[in-house]
Scaffold this motif. Structure first.
Motif, PDB file in Angstrom:
ATOM      1  N   PHE A 111       0.815  -1.223   0.000  1.00 26.06           N
ATOM      2  CA  PHE A 111       0.000   0.000   0.000  1.00 26.06           C
ATOM      3  C   PHE A 111       0.849   1.274   0.000  1.00 26.06           C
ATOM      4  O   PHE A 111       0.437   2.287  -0.559  1.00 26.06           O
ATOM      5  N   ILE A 112       2.037   1.216   0.605  1.00 27.47           N
ATOM      6  CA  ILE A 112       2.907   2.396   0.595  1.00 27.47           C
ATOM      7  C   ILE A 112       3.538   2.587  -0.779  1.00 27.47           C
ATOM      8  O   ILE A 112       3.641   3.711  -1.283  1.00 27.47           O
ATOM      9  N   ALA A 113       3.965   1.492  -1.402  1.00 30.96           N
ATOM     10  CA  ALA A 113       4.660   1.587  -2.688  1.00 30.96           C
ATOM     11  C   ALA A 113       3.724   1.777  -3.871  1.00 30.96           C
ATOM     12  O   ALA A 113       4.125   2.302  -4.912  1.00 30.96           O
ATOM     13  N   LEU A 114       2.467   1.367  -3.727  1.00 31.54           N
ATOM     14  CA  LEU A 114       1.543   1.309  -4.862  1.00 31.54           C
ATOM     15  C   LEU A 114       1.357   2.642  -5.603  1.00 31.54           C
ATOM     16  O   LEU A 114       1.452   2.666  -6.837  1.00 31.54           O
ATOM     17  N   PRO A 115       1.091   3.766  -4.913  1.00 29.71           N
ATOM     18  CA  PRO A 115       0.894   5.014  -5.670  1.00 29.71           C
ATOM     19  C   PRO A 115       2.102   5.403  -6.518  1.00 29.71           C
ATOM     20  O   PRO A 115       1.958   5.767  -7.685  1.00 29.71           O
ATOM     21  N   GLY A 116       3.306   5.292  -5.940  1.00 26.28           N
ATOM     22  CA  GLY A 116       4.503   5.676  -6.686  1.00 26.28           C
ATOM     23  C   GLY A 116       4.823   4.730  -7.819  1.00 26.28           C
ATOM     24  O   GLY A 116       5.215   5.165  -8.911  1.00 26.28           O
ATOM     25  N   CYS A 117       4.650   3.431  -7.589  1.00 30.25           N
ATOM     26  CA  CYS A 117       5.006   2.432  -8.604  1.00 30.25           C
ATOM     27  C   CYS A 117       3.984   2.340  -9.737  1.00 30.25           C
ATOM     28  O   CYS A 117       4.246   1.663 -10.741  1.00 30.25           O
ATOM     29  N   THR A 118       2.840   2.979  -9.590  1.00 26.37           N
ATOM     30  CA  THR A 118       1.813   2.932 -10.641  1.00 26.37           C
ATOM     31  C   THR A 118       1.385   4.342 -11.081  1.00 26.37           C
ATOM     32  O   THR A 118       1.621   4.750 -12.212  1.00 26.37           O
ATOM     33  N   LEU A 119       0.805   5.100 -10.174  1.00 24.84           N
ATOM     34  CA  LEU A 119       0.268   6.418 -10.525  1.00 24.84           C
ATOM     35  C   LEU A 119       1.361   7.379 -10.988  1.00 24.84           C
ATOM     36  O   LEU A 119       1.163   8.157 -11.930  1.00 24.84           O
ATOM     37  N   ALA A 120       2.526   7.323 -10.331  1.00 24.99           N
ATOM     38  CA  ALA A 120       3.608   8.261 -10.664  1.00 24.99           C
ATOM     39  C   ALA A 120       4.227   7.976 -12.030  1.00 24.99           C
ATOM     40  O   ALA A 120       4.922   8.828 -12.579  1.00 24.99           O
ATOM     41  N   VAL A 164      -6.050   3.501   3.163  1.00 25.97           N
ATOM     42  CA  VAL A 164      -6.766   4.744   2.858  1.00 25.97           C
ATOM     43  C   VAL A 164      -5.789   5.818   2.380  1.00 25.97           C
ATOM     44  O   VAL A 164      -6.114   6.610   1.485  1.00 25.97           O
ATOM     45  N   TRP A 165      -4.588   5.851   2.954  1.00 29.58           N
ATOM     46  CA  TRP A 165      -3.572   6.803   2.465  1.00 29.58           C
ATOM     47  C   TRP A 165      -3.302   6.561   0.982  1.00 29.58           C
ATOM     48  O   TRP A 165      -3.213   7.506   0.189  1.00 29.58           O
ATOM     49  N   SER A 166      -3.171   5.291   0.591  1.00 30.27           N
ATOM     50  CA  SER A 166      -2.916   4.946  -0.803  1.00 30.27           C
ATOM     51  C   SER A 166      -4.065   5.408  -1.698  1.00 30.27           C
ATOM     52  O   SER A 166      -3.852   5.953  -2.793  1.00 30.27           O
ATOM     53  N   LEU A 167      -5.300   5.230  -1.229  1.00 31.08           N
ATOM     54  CA  LEU A 167      -6.469   5.658  -2.004  1.00 31.08           C
ATOM     55  C   LEU A 167      -6.565   7.183  -2.075  1.00 31.08           C
ATOM     56  O   LEU A 167      -7.074   7.734  -3.053  1.00 31.08           O
ATOM     57  N   GLN A 168      -6.057   7.849  -1.057  1.00 30.82           N
ATOM     58  CA  GLN A 168      -6.028   9.315  -1.077  1.00 30.82           C
ATOM     59  C   GLN A 168      -5.093   9.819  -2.182  1.00 30.82           C
ATOM     60  O   GLN A 168      -5.399  10.814  -2.866  1.00 30.82           O
ATOM     61  N   GLN A 169      -3.983   9.121  -2.376  1.00 31.93           N
ATOM     62  CA  GLN A 169      -3.075   9.499  -3.477  1.00 31.93           C
ATOM     63  C   GLN A 169      -3.758   9.262  -4.823  1.00 31.93           C
ATOM     64  O   GLN A 169      -3.565  10.020  -5.782  1.00 31.93           O
ATOM     65  N   TYR A 170      -4.558   8.210  -4.886  1.00 29.39           N
ATOM     66  CA  TYR A 170      -5.328   7.911  -6.100  1.00 29.39           C
ATOM     67  C   TYR A 170      -6.321   9.029  -6.395  1.00 29.39           C
ATOM     68  O   TYR A 170      -6.478   9.452  -7.546  1.00 29.39           O
ATOM     69  N   ALA A 171      -6.963   9.530  -5.339  1.00 26.31           N
ATOM     70  CA  ALA A 171      -7.924  10.630  -5.511  1.00 26.31           C
ATOM     71  C   ALA A 171      -7.245  11.879  -6.046  1.00 26.31           C
ATOM     72  O   ALA A 171      -7.799  12.606  -6.878  1.00 26.31           O
ATOM     73  N   LYS A 172      -6.035  12.141  -5.585  1.00 30.70           N
ATOM     74  CA  LYS A 172      -5.303  13.328  -6.044  1.00 30.70           C
ATOM     75  C   LYS A 172      -4.840  13.176  -7.486  1.00 30.70           C
ATOM     76  O   LYS A 172      -4.738  14.166  -8.215  1.00 30.70           O
ATOM     77  N   GLU A 173      -4.577  11.932  -7.894  1.00 29.42           N
ATOM     78  CA  GLU A 173      -4.095  11.698  -9.257  1.00 29.42           C
ATOM     79  C   GLU A 173      -5.247  11.646 -10.257  1.00 29.42           C
ATOM     80  O   GLU A 173      -5.089  12.045 -11.416  1.00 29.42           O
ATOM     81  N   THR A 174      -6.385  11.133  -9.842  1.00 35.27           N
ATOM     82  CA  THR A 174      -7.556  11.053 -10.730  1.00 35.27           C
ATOM     83  C   THR A 174      -8.499  12.208 -10.377  1.00 35.27           C
ATOM     84  O   THR A 174      -8.428  13.274 -10.955  1.00 35.27           O
ATOM     85  N   SER A 175      -9.389  11.981  -9.442  1.00 39.24           N
ATOM     86  CA  SER A 175     -10.259  13.040  -8.914  1.00 39.24           C
ATOM     87  C   SER A 175     -10.964  12.498  -7.674  1.00 39.24           C
ATOM     88  O   SER A 175     -11.074  11.277  -7.491  1.00 39.24           O
ATOM     89  N   LEU A 176     -11.447  13.401  -6.848  1.00 36.80           N
ATOM     90  CA  LEU A 176     -12.165  13.003  -5.644  1.00 36.80           C
ATOM     91  C   LEU A 176     -13.423  12.219  -6.018  1.00 36.80           C
ATOM     92  O   LEU A 176     -13.766  11.220  -5.379  1.00 36.80           O
TER      93      LEU A 176
END
Length: 452
Positions: A111-120, A164-176
């Motif tokens: 969950f910590i690595a997921l936003p950076g390894c995918t969304l970024a 939830v932190w990981s999903l919050q990064q998803y919201a910032k990358e896509t939309s709320l």
């Protein structure tokens, strides 16, 4: 054709195994070599494996793989290539490996690595596929208490917080709105699960803070063990647990803030957040301007550790800007290195900056000073929240130290940890997902700031 030319290489030494206190010498047998003619301008594709393959398919397979390859011709591309190597597909399920060469799939790392390894790296689809698999494991645990066989540690008390932190990064990358439509139900279920004290080792107390028992087993990412007991017995009220919890309450309230029918729930979440903010300051903020690492009964851990960073970096913080700056100054002075954030200040008791020796010696040093690159994600966010655009050039200079790592150890990726003192040698696993993911997220964050 194969040419038989057998010989032995005697006494081969493995320096890394020697450092780790293992047997490090062996003899290696070479049976011979292959020989084939090649004309000027020709290409040869050679494949070796444990199973047979049709040679005619090699060229097609090679060309297909080359089209998918990210060329390692820049710092970003090296890390992007490394991030994609952590993707793991098992039948119809998708996961994220914690690292190479010996790590499997670990819930917290995932969950910590997921936003950076995918969304970024612009891969929203892979984020969704991995989260979809993880979501089933989370729900099986929350609803039935079943632990996933593949995702290790799904039952640790902070996993829901990092989810939830990981999903919050998803919201910032896509939309709320997109995040709410896709994952709003999961976030609501997680918050409800925590508030109703359904987790076996995560308890919401009357003061609004989360409490966990970590005396007998490690409950946070600082999970080194000796003789079956945590080396760092972080127990009670942990600073990052409660920083994440405050952030979750505010974030989950923001997801439904514009829905009149949810007004009662929004007010309840915000009221709990208000109570938590007061308790958080009373519990963790000390007279020297930084935060206690954990508080258990009458004991408060005065060690200067990086876990306070999450109270400074998250989108919603219980601290005001002045309090955050004072704590960040302590982190910058005592924990910041060119290869990440130290796990313990050199001024704190027990500082041991070098990760060397036998297994017991390494375990004792694991979180007692060596630097962790992944913590630069929280540090960079905290720094930018305090200093804004003026902090971009400083953070860019701090990232330069990682570029030389692209040609050291495992090519194009980042080691698990680094010594806390110069020359900051890379140690541990040769490639670590949270490090790669969070440095990618910092690069993405700086790119957005530079576009202002």
């Amino acid at each position: 054709s194969f040419v038989s030319d057998p010989y032995w290489n005697k006494g081969i030494e493995y320096v890394k195994d020697q450092e780790r206190g293992y047997d490090y010498k062996e003899d290696l047998y070479v049976p011979g070599y292959f020989e084939l003619p090649i004309k000027k301008g020709e290409s040869i594709i050679f494949s070796a494996g444990v199973g047979e393959i049709k040679p005619r398919s090699l060229s097609m397979m090679y060309n297909k793989e080359m089209k998918l390859r990210t060329y390692r011709n820049s710092f970003f591309n090296c890390l992007k290539n490394s991030a994609q190597q952590f993707y793991l597909k098992k039948q119809k399920d998708n996961y994220l490996l914690a690292g190479y060469p010996w790590f499997g799939v670990r819930a917290r790392d995932l969950f910590i690595a997921l936003p950076g390894c995918t969304l970024a790296v612009g891969d929203v689809e892979t984020f969704d596929s991995i989260m979809h698999t993880a979501m089933r494991a989370l729900k099986a645990f929350m609803e039935k208490g079943v632990r996933c066989e593949v995702i290790q540690g799904i039952d640790y008390p902070d996993i829901l917080l990092w989810t939830v932190w990981s999903l919050q990064q998803y919201a910032k990358e896509t939309s709320l709105e997109h995040c709410t439509a896709k994952y709003g139900t999961l976030i609501t279920e997680i918050v409800d699960y925590i508030i109703k004290n359904k987790h076996p080792n995560l308890f919401l107390h009357e003061n609004g803070l989360l409490y966990s028992n970590g005396h007998d087993v490690p409950i946070s990412w600082m999970d080194a063990v000796a003789y079956g007991k945590p080396i760092i017995p972080r127990s009670g009220y942990l600073v990052e647990f409660n920083a994440l919890w405050y952030n979750i309450l505010r974030f989950s309230a923001s997801l439904i803030a514009d829905k009149p029918e949810q007004r009662v729930i929004v007010d309840r979440l915000n009221a709990l957040g208000d109570k938590l903010a007061l308790s958080f300051k009373d519990m963790f903020l000390n007279d020297y301007g930084y935060l206690f690492d954990y508080v258990d009964g009458n004991f408060a851990d005065w060690s200067v550790r990086p876990n306070m960073l999450f109270a400074l970096s998250l989108d919603y913080s219980p601290l005001d800007k002045k309090e955050r700056k004072k704590a960040l100054d302590v982190v910058t002075r005592e924990l910041l290195t060119p290869k990440g954030i130290r796990t313990l200040s050199p001024k704190s008791h027990g500082y041991s900056p070098t990760y060397l020796g036998n297994e017991a010696e390494r375990e004792n040093a694991y979180y007692q000073g060596p630097a962790r690159p992944w913590l630069m994600g929280a540090y960079a966010e905290a720094y930018l929240k305090i200093f804004g655009l003026s902090g971009v050039s400083f953070l860019e200079r701090m990232l330069i130290g990682y570029e030389e790592e692209m040609s050291n150890n495992c090519i194009g990726t980042i080691s698990e940890l680094f010594d806390g003192n110069p020359p900051y040698m890379g140690r541990g696993a040769i490639s670590f997902a949270v490090n790669v993911g969070e440095i990618l997220r910092v690069l993405s964050l700086l790119k957005k700031y530079n576009h202002f």
